[in-house]
Enzyme design. Structure first.
Site, PDB file in Angstrom:
ATOM      1  N   SER A 131       0.837  -1.194   0.000  1.00  7.52           N
ATOM      2  CA  SER A 131       0.000   0.000   0.000  1.00  7.52           C
ATOM      3  C   SER A 131       0.872   1.244   0.000  1.00  7.52           C
ATOM      4  O   SER A 131       2.033   1.195   0.443  1.00  7.52           O
ATOM      5  CB  SER A 131      -0.892   0.015   1.248  1.00  7.52           C
ATOM      6  OG  SER A 131      -1.590   1.239   1.374  1.00  7.52           O
ATOM      7  N   TYR A 144      -2.828  -0.012  10.540  1.00  8.50           N
ATOM      8  CA  TYR A 144      -2.778  -0.562   9.180  1.00  8.50           C
ATOM      9  C   TYR A 144      -1.514  -0.095   8.471  1.00  8.50           C
ATOM     10  O   TYR A 144      -0.794  -0.892   7.866  1.00  8.50           O
ATOM     11  CB  TYR A 144      -4.018  -0.129   8.403  1.00  8.50           C
ATOM     12  CG  TYR A 144      -4.001  -0.515   6.944  1.00  8.50           C
ATOM     13  CD1 TYR A 144      -4.313  -1.816   6.551  1.00  8.50           C
ATOM     14  CD2 TYR A 144      -3.675   0.411   5.954  1.00  8.50           C
ATOM     15  CE1 TYR A 144      -4.292  -2.181   5.212  1.00  8.50           C
ATOM     16  CE2 TYR A 144      -3.648   0.056   4.618  1.00  8.50           C
ATOM     17  CZ  TYR A 144      -3.961  -1.239   4.256  1.00  8.50           C
ATOM     18  OH  TYR A 144      -3.931  -1.600   2.926  1.00  8.50           O
TER      19      TYR A 144
END
Length: 235
Positions: A131, A144
């Site tokens: 990501s 996260y």
């Protein structure tokens, strides 16, 4: 790594990016796709697709998957979870441990377990879904982002460790993708199909890293700026 005639394992293949990977792989001529999911019944039947019970947090499931899918030449570590919240929230330690279990330790477990399988089948490739949050942590998805930073570091280490067995390792970075994971986030999103096409194009081209959308490309370029993109704007 060529997709045509490849045998692929996709974790978290029942929806979102994982489902898009499974469909695109078959469209590009993969011989077989093992679609991993905690509940195989959630996998929609399709020619060339084999549903596989796989809870990546369960070591027994991962070991059983490696024994069954002994012909795999490409592993796609896609399974992941997210939860909003900052590190100063009351439950931040609990949330961080839970996210690291899936986003880091499970990726390590699957990679470690399937490395000998890839070696036995000529080397193949490992594709880790990461990501843009690997590089930027604004606090809204603190745990996260931290887990994806750790997964990026894991990916970089595996690239060195697996080089001797000629396993290609690709890190896939992206911003928000239009999946169940980002439902409720009012931000620009890219379709999972577009992300997957760019990822597989990069894999077949021999890339080490794919920056699959504009925001990810911008953030990566900003890393060498006088004020890098991972720092907050100055007042």
């Amino acid at each position: 790594m060529k997709i045509e005639n490849a045998v692929v394992l996709v974790t978290g293949a029942n929806r979102g990016i994982g489902l898009a990977f499974a469909r695109e792989l078959l469209a590009r001529g993969a011989r077989k796709v093992y679609a991993g999911a905690r509940d195989p019944a959630t996998i929609t039947p399709q020619a060339g697709l084999q549903a596989l019970r796989l809870d990546v947090n369960n070591p027994s499931d991962v070991a059983a998957a490696a024994a069954l899918a002994s012909d795999v030449t490409l592993v796609i570590n896609n399974a992941g979870i997210a939860q909003p919240g900052g590190f100063l929230a009351d439950d931040s330690e609990e949330v961080t441990r839970r996210l690291f279990e899936t986003n880091f330790f499970a990726m390590l477990r699957v990679s470690k377990t399937f490395a000998p399988v890839l070696q036995a089948n000529g080397g193949g490739a490992l594709l880790n879904v990461l990501s843009v949050a690997s590089w930027v942590n604004g606090g809204e998805l603190a745990a996260y982002s931290a887990s994806k930073s750790a997964a990026w570091s894991l990916t970089n280490a595996l690239r060195y460790e697996l080089a001797a067995q000629k396993t290609q390792v690709l890190g896939l970075h992206m911003g928000y993708v239009d999946t169940d994971l980002t439902r409720g986030f009012d931000v620009p999103k890219t379709s999972p199909e577009q992300i997957v096409r760019r990822a597989l194009d990069g894999l077949e081209a021999g890339a080490d890293e794919v920056l699959a959308d504009e925001i990810t490309q911008h953030v990566k370029q900003s890393m060498t700026a006088d004020r890098p993109g991972y720092l907050p704007p100055q007042a």
